[in-house]
Design a protein around this motif. Structure first.
Motif, PDB file in Angstrom:
ATOM      1  N   ALA A  35      38.590  22.618   6.219  1.00 39.65           N
ATOM      2  CA  ALA A  35      40.167  22.507   6.748  1.00 39.65           C
ATOM      3  C   ALA A  35      40.347  21.470   7.701  1.00 39.65           C
ATOM      4  CB  ALA A  35      40.682  23.947   7.056  1.00 39.65           C
ATOM      5  N   VAL A  36      39.455  21.294   8.752  1.00 36.23           N
ATOM      6  CA  VAL A  36      39.650  20.498   9.540  1.00 36.23           C
ATOM      7  C   VAL A  36      38.649  19.594  10.130  1.00 36.23           C
ATOM      8  CG1 VAL A  36      40.468  20.241  12.045  1.00 36.23           C
ATOM      9  CG2 VAL A  36      41.519  22.115  10.831  1.00 36.23           C
ATOM     10  N   LYS A  37      39.025  18.398  10.055  1.00 38.57           N
ATOM     11  CA  LYS A  37      37.723  17.183  10.249  1.00 38.57           C
ATOM     12  C   LYS A  37      37.206  17.638  11.895  1.00 38.57           C
ATOM     13  CE  LYS A  37      36.371  12.539   9.814  1.00 38.57           C
ATOM     14  NZ  LYS A  37      37.036  11.315   9.679  1.00 38.57           N
ATOM     15  N   PRO A  38      35.784  17.917  12.043  1.00 40.01           N
ATOM     16  CA  PRO A  38      35.486  18.056  13.377  1.00 40.01           C
ATOM     17  C   PRO A  38      35.830  16.880  14.489  1.00 40.01           C
ATOM     18  CG  PRO A  38      33.821  18.255  11.884  1.00 40.01           C
ATOM     19  CD  PRO A  38      34.917  17.855  11.129  1.00 40.01           C
ATOM     20  N   ALA A  39      36.346  17.361  15.516  1.00 39.36           N
ATOM     21  CA  ALA A  39      36.825  16.249  16.542  1.00 39.36           C
ATOM     22  C   ALA A  39      35.565  15.727  17.049  1.00 39.36           C
ATOM     23  CB  ALA A  39      37.726  16.773  17.552  1.00 39.36           C
ATOM     24  N   PRO A  40      35.475  14.352  17.591  1.00 43.48           N
ATOM     25  CA  PRO A  40      34.398  13.990  18.437  1.00 43.48           C
ATOM     26  C   PRO A  40      34.087  14.845  19.596  1.00 43.48           C
ATOM     27  CG  PRO A  40      35.706  11.982  17.698  1.00 43.48           C
ATOM     28  CD  PRO A  40      36.411  13.497  17.328  1.00 43.48           C
ATOM     29  N   ALA A  41      32.927  14.925  20.199  1.00 45.17           N
ATOM     30  CA  ALA A  41      32.774  15.485  21.463  1.00 45.17           C
ATOM     31  C   ALA A  41      33.613  15.168  22.629  1.00 45.17           C
ATOM     32  CB  ALA A  41      31.375  15.896  21.580  1.00 45.17           C
ATOM     33  N   VAL A  42      33.758  13.790  22.617  1.00 44.75           N
ATOM     34  CA  VAL A  42      34.246  13.280  23.854  1.00 44.75           C
ATOM     35  C   VAL A  42      35.788  13.733  23.937  1.00 44.75           C
ATOM     36  CG1 VAL A  42      35.046  11.060  24.996  1.00 44.75           C
ATOM     37  CG2 VAL A  42      32.754  11.372  24.056  1.00 44.75           C
ATOM     38  N   ALA A  43      36.603  13.687  22.784  1.00 41.09           N
ATOM     39  CA  ALA A  43      37.711  13.645  22.591  1.00 41.09           C
ATOM     40  C   ALA A  43      37.918  15.505  22.805  1.00 41.09           C
ATOM     41  CB  ALA A  43      38.512  13.635  21.124  1.00 41.09           C
ATOM     42  N   THR A  44      37.111  16.446  22.355  1.00 43.22           N
ATOM     43  CA  THR A  44      37.178  17.814  22.389  1.00 43.22           C
ATOM     44  C   THR A  44      37.075  17.955  23.967  1.00 43.22           C
ATOM     45  OG1 THR A  44      36.194  18.157  20.453  1.00 43.22           O
ATOM     46  CG2 THR A  44      36.238  20.153  21.799  1.00 43.22           C
ATOM     47  N   ALA A  45      36.117  17.431  24.767  1.00 43.74           N
ATOM     48  CA  ALA A  45      35.948  17.807  26.244  1.00 43.74           C
ATOM     49  C   ALA A  45      37.370  17.379  26.939  1.00 43.74           C
ATOM     50  CB  ALA A  45      34.601  16.927  26.605  1.00 43.74           C
ATOM     51  N   ALA A  46      37.717  16.179  26.661  1.00 43.01           N
ATOM     52  CA  ALA A  46      39.003  15.496  27.291  1.00 43.01           C
ATOM     53  C   ALA A  46      40.187  16.532  27.212  1.00 43.01           C
ATOM     54  CB  ALA A  46      39.327  14.177  26.860  1.00 43.01           C
ATOM     55  N   ALA A  47      40.365  17.089  25.880  1.00 41.77           N
ATOM     56  CA  ALA A  47      41.281  18.142  25.470  1.00 41.77           C
ATOM     57  C   ALA A  47      41.160  19.323  26.272  1.00 41.77           C
ATOM     58  CB  ALA A  47      41.446  18.412  24.048  1.00 41.77           C
ATOM     59  N   ALA A  48      39.717  19.843  26.317  1.00 37.39           N
ATOM     60  CA  ALA A  48      39.470  21.069  27.315  1.00 37.39           C
ATOM     61  C   ALA A  48      39.851  20.696  28.577  1.00 37.39           C
ATOM     62  CB  ALA A  48      37.790  21.457  27.018  1.00 37.39           C
ATOM     63  N   GLY A  49      39.568  19.677  29.163  1.00 42.48           N
ATOM     64  CA  GLY A  49      39.811  19.449  30.550  1.00 42.48           C
ATOM     65  C   GLY A  49      41.410  19.374  30.775  1.00 42.48           C
ATOM     66  N   VAL A  50      42.163  18.759  29.766  1.00 44.83           N
ATOM     67  CA  VAL A  50      43.791  18.688  29.976  1.00 44.83           C
ATOM     68  C   VAL A  50      44.070  20.177  29.903  1.00 44.83           C
ATOM     69  CG1 VAL A  50      45.698  18.031  28.902  1.00 44.83           C
ATOM     70  CG2 VAL A  50      43.760  16.360  29.290  1.00 44.83           C
ATOM     71  N   ALA A  51      43.756  20.765  28.959  1.00 42.75           N
ATOM     72  CA  ALA A  51      44.332  22.562  28.806  1.00 42.75           C
ATOM     73  C   ALA A  51      43.865  23.396  29.892  1.00 42.75           C
ATOM     74  CB  ALA A  51      43.509  22.865  27.261  1.00 42.75           C
ATOM     75  N   SER A  52      42.626  22.898  30.538  1.00 45.91           N
ATOM     76  CA  SER A  52      42.348  23.694  31.597  1.00 45.91           C
ATOM     77  C   SER A  52      43.236  23.333  32.887  1.00 45.91           C
ATOM     78  CB  SER A  52      40.692  23.565  32.015  1.00 45.91           C
ATOM     79  OG  SER A  52      39.893  23.997  31.226  1.00 45.91           O
ATOM     80  N   ALA A  53      43.471  22.216  33.132  1.00 48.68           N
ATOM     81  CA  ALA A  53      44.308  21.489  34.187  1.00 48.68           C
ATOM     82  C   ALA A  53      45.630  22.412  34.218  1.00 48.68           C
ATOM     83  CB  ALA A  53      44.207  20.312  34.254  1.00 48.68           C
ATOM     84  N   GLN A  54      46.122  22.191  32.851  1.00 50.67           N
ATOM     85  CA  GLN A  54      47.522  22.813  32.813  1.00 50.67           C
ATOM     86  C   GLN A  54      47.578  24.254  32.893  1.00 50.67           C
ATOM     87  OE1 GLN A  54      48.214  21.425  28.598  1.00 50.67           O
ATOM     88  NE2 GLN A  54      49.506  19.550  29.342  1.00 50.67           N
ATOM     89  N   ALA A  55      46.645  24.848  32.181  1.00 55.17           N
ATOM     90  CA  ALA A  55      46.497  26.567  32.515  1.00 55.17           C
ATOM     91  C   ALA A  55      46.296  26.843  34.031  1.00 55.17           C
ATOM     92  CB  ALA A  55      45.214  27.074  31.698  1.00 55.17           C
ATOM     93  N   THR A  56      45.425  26.267  34.790  1.00 55.33           N
ATOM     94  CA  THR A  56      45.417  26.222  36.175  1.00 55.33           C
ATOM     95  C   THR A  56      46.849  26.074  36.949  1.00 55.33           C
ATOM     96  OG1 THR A  56      43.056  25.718  36.099  1.00 55.33           O
ATOM     97  CG2 THR A  56      44.022  25.880  38.425  1.00 55.33           C
ATOM     98  N   GLN A  57      47.382  25.087  36.384  1.00 60.89           N
ATOM     99  CA  GLN A  57      48.627  24.636  37.126  1.00 60.89           C
ATOM    100  C   GLN A  57      49.797  25.869  36.822  1.00 60.89           C
ATOM    101  OE1 GLN A  57      49.594  22.138  39.210  1.00 60.89           O
ATOM    102  NE2 GLN A  57      51.381  23.378  39.312  1.00 60.89           N
TER     103      GLN A  57
END
Length: 141
Positions: A35-57
Protein backbone atom coordinates in the motif's frame (compact mmCIF):
# COMPACT_ATOMS: atom_id res chain seq x y z
CA UNK A 1 -39.34 -38.03 -22.62
CA UNK A 2 -36.34 -36.09 -23.51
CA UNK A 3 -33.53 -37.50 -25.53
CA UNK A 4 -30.21 -38.29 -23.85
CA UNK A 5 -28.60 -35.57 -25.94
CA UNK A 6 -31.00 -32.90 -24.60
CA UNK A 7 -30.58 -34.05 -21.00
CA UNK A 8 -26.80 -33.91 -21.33
CA UNK A 9 -27.02 -30.35 -22.54
CA UNK A 10 -29.09 -29.25 -19.55
CA UNK A 11 -27.11 -31.02 -16.82
CA UNK A 12 -23.37 -30.40 -16.80
CA UNK A 13 -21.28 -33.52 -16.46
CA UNK A 14 -19.32 -34.20 -13.33
CA UNK A 15 -16.11 -34.32 -15.34
CA UNK A 16 -16.69 -30.80 -16.64
CA UNK A 17 -17.44 -29.55 -13.10
CA UNK A 18 -14.28 -31.19 -11.71
CA UNK A 19 -12.18 -29.71 -14.49
CA UNK A 20 -13.57 -26.24 -13.78
CA UNK A 21 -12.86 -26.57 -10.03
CA UNK A 22 -9.33 -27.83 -10.71
CA UNK A 23 -8.62 -24.92 -13.03
CA UNK A 24 -9.92 -22.47 -10.44
CA UNK A 25 -7.79 -24.10 -7.74
CA UNK A 26 -4.68 -23.85 -9.91
CA UNK A 27 -5.25 -20.19 -10.71
CA UNK A 28 -2.69 -18.04 -8.94
CA UNK A 29 -4.07 -15.12 -6.92
CA UNK A 30 -2.92 -11.70 -7.99
CA UNK A 31 0.14 -10.57 -6.08
CA UNK A 32 -0.72 -8.05 -3.39
CA UNK A 33 0.91 -4.70 -3.97
CA UNK A 34 2.30 -2.86 -0.96
CA UNK A 35 0.00 0.00 0.00
CA UNK A 36 2.81 2.39 0.83
CA UNK A 37 6.30 2.50 -0.56
CA UNK A 38 8.80 2.27 2.33
CA UNK A 39 10.42 5.61 3.06
CA UNK A 40 14.19 5.91 3.09
CA UNK A 41 15.67 5.49 6.58
CA UNK A 42 17.08 9.03 6.60
CA UNK A 43 13.70 10.59 5.80
CA UNK A 44 12.01 8.43 8.45
CA UNK A 45 14.55 9.41 11.12
CA UNK A 46 14.18 13.09 10.23
CA UNK A 47 10.37 12.87 10.40
CA UNK A 48 10.60 11.10 13.76
CA UNK A 49 12.87 13.87 15.05
CA UNK A 50 10.44 16.55 13.91
CA UNK A 51 7.42 14.73 15.39
CA UNK A 52 9.26 14.20 18.67
CA UNK A 53 10.21 17.89 18.87
CA UNK A 54 6.63 18.93 18.10
CA UNK A 55 5.23 16.51 20.70
CA UNK A 56 7.67 17.78 23.34
CA UNK A 57 6.73 21.39 22.53
CA UNK A 58 3.01 20.58 22.66
CA UNK A 59 3.44 18.85 26.04
CA UNK A 60 5.25 21.93 27.39
CA UNK A 61 2.50 24.24 26.06
CA UNK A 62 -0.20 22.09 27.67
CA UNK A 63 1.69 22.00 31.00
CA UNK A 64 2.05 25.82 30.97
CA UNK A 65 -1.62 26.27 30.15
CA UNK A 66 -2.70 23.96 32.97
CA UNK A 67 -0.35 25.77 35.39
CA UNK A 68 -2.11 29.01 34.41
CA UNK A 69 -5.49 27.41 35.09
CA UNK A 70 -6.47 27.17 31.43
CA UNK A 71 -8.39 23.91 31.29
CA UNK A 72 -9.57 24.74 27.78
CA UNK A 73 -6.09 24.37 26.24
CA UNK A 74 -7.40 21.39 24.26
CA UNK A 75 -10.86 20.69 22.95
CA UNK A 76 -12.31 17.31 23.99
CA UNK A 77 -11.78 16.03 20.42
CA UNK A 78 -8.12 17.13 20.41
CA UNK A 79 -7.51 15.60 23.85
CA UNK A 80 -9.08 12.31 22.74
CA UNK A 81 -7.01 12.28 19.53
CA UNK A 82 -3.80 12.86 21.50
CA UNK A 83 -4.71 10.22 24.07
CA UNK A 84 -5.44 7.67 21.34
CA UNK A 85 -2.20 8.45 19.50
CA UNK A 86 -0.17 8.24 22.72
CA UNK A 87 -1.78 4.89 23.61
CA UNK A 88 -1.08 3.48 20.15
CA UNK A 89 2.51 4.76 20.08
CA UNK A 90 3.26 3.38 23.55
CA UNK A 91 1.67 -0.01 22.80
CA UNK A 92 3.56 -0.25 19.49
CA UNK A 93 6.87 0.35 21.31
CA UNK A 94 6.08 -2.32 23.91
CA UNK A 95 4.90 -4.83 21.28
CA UNK A 96 8.12 -4.19 19.30
CA UNK A 97 10.14 -5.23 22.36
CA UNK A 98 11.16 -1.76 23.52
CA UNK A 99 10.24 -1.82 27.22
CA UNK A 100 10.10 1.92 27.80
CA UNK A 101 8.45 3.36 30.89
CA UNK A 102 5.08 5.02 30.25
CA UNK A 103 6.24 8.06 32.23
CA UNK A 104 9.68 9.44 32.98
CA UNK A 105 11.04 8.51 36.41
CA UNK A 106 10.97 12.10 37.63
CA UNK A 107 7.59 13.32 36.49
CA UNK A 108 5.13 15.88 37.71
CA UNK A 109 2.22 13.49 37.15
CA UNK A 110 0.63 12.51 40.46
CA UNK A 111 -0.61 9.02 41.36
CA UNK A 112 -4.16 10.43 41.43
CA UNK A 113 -3.78 11.78 37.88
CA UNK A 114 -2.50 8.38 36.73
CA UNK A 115 -5.45 6.58 38.34
CA UNK A 116 -8.00 9.03 36.92
CA UNK A 117 -6.50 8.60 33.44
CA UNK A 118 -6.26 4.81 33.73
CA UNK A 119 -9.88 4.66 34.90
CA UNK A 120 -10.95 6.82 31.97
CA UNK A 121 -9.08 4.63 29.48
CA UNK A 122 -10.60 1.46 30.93
CA UNK A 123 -14.09 2.96 30.89
CA UNK A 124 -13.65 4.23 27.31
CA UNK A 125 -12.80 0.71 26.12
CA UNK A 126 -15.43 -1.00 28.29
CA UNK A 127 -12.85 -2.84 30.41
CA UNK A 128 -12.85 -3.47 34.15
CA UNK A 129 -9.93 -3.43 36.55
CA UNK A 130 -10.44 -7.19 36.98
CA UNK A 131 -9.84 -7.70 33.25
CA UNK A 132 -6.69 -5.60 33.43
CA UNK A 133 -5.42 -7.72 36.32
CA UNK A 134 -6.16 -10.94 34.45
CA UNK A 135 -4.43 -9.66 31.30
CA UNK A 136 -1.37 -8.61 33.35
CA UNK A 137 -1.14 -12.04 34.97
CA UNK A 138 -1.43 -13.82 31.60
CA UNK A 139 1.06 -11.63 29.74
CA UNK A 140 3.42 -10.63 32.53
CA UNK A 141 3.11 -6.96 31.55
Amino acid sequence: MSSPKTAATRIPSRTATKTTHKAAARAKPAAAKPAVKPAPAVATAAAAGVASAQATQLAADIERGLADGRLDMLSPDALQALMAAACKAYAAQIEAGNPIAALAQRTTVTPTEVMVTASGLLRATNLAVFELGMWQSWTGR
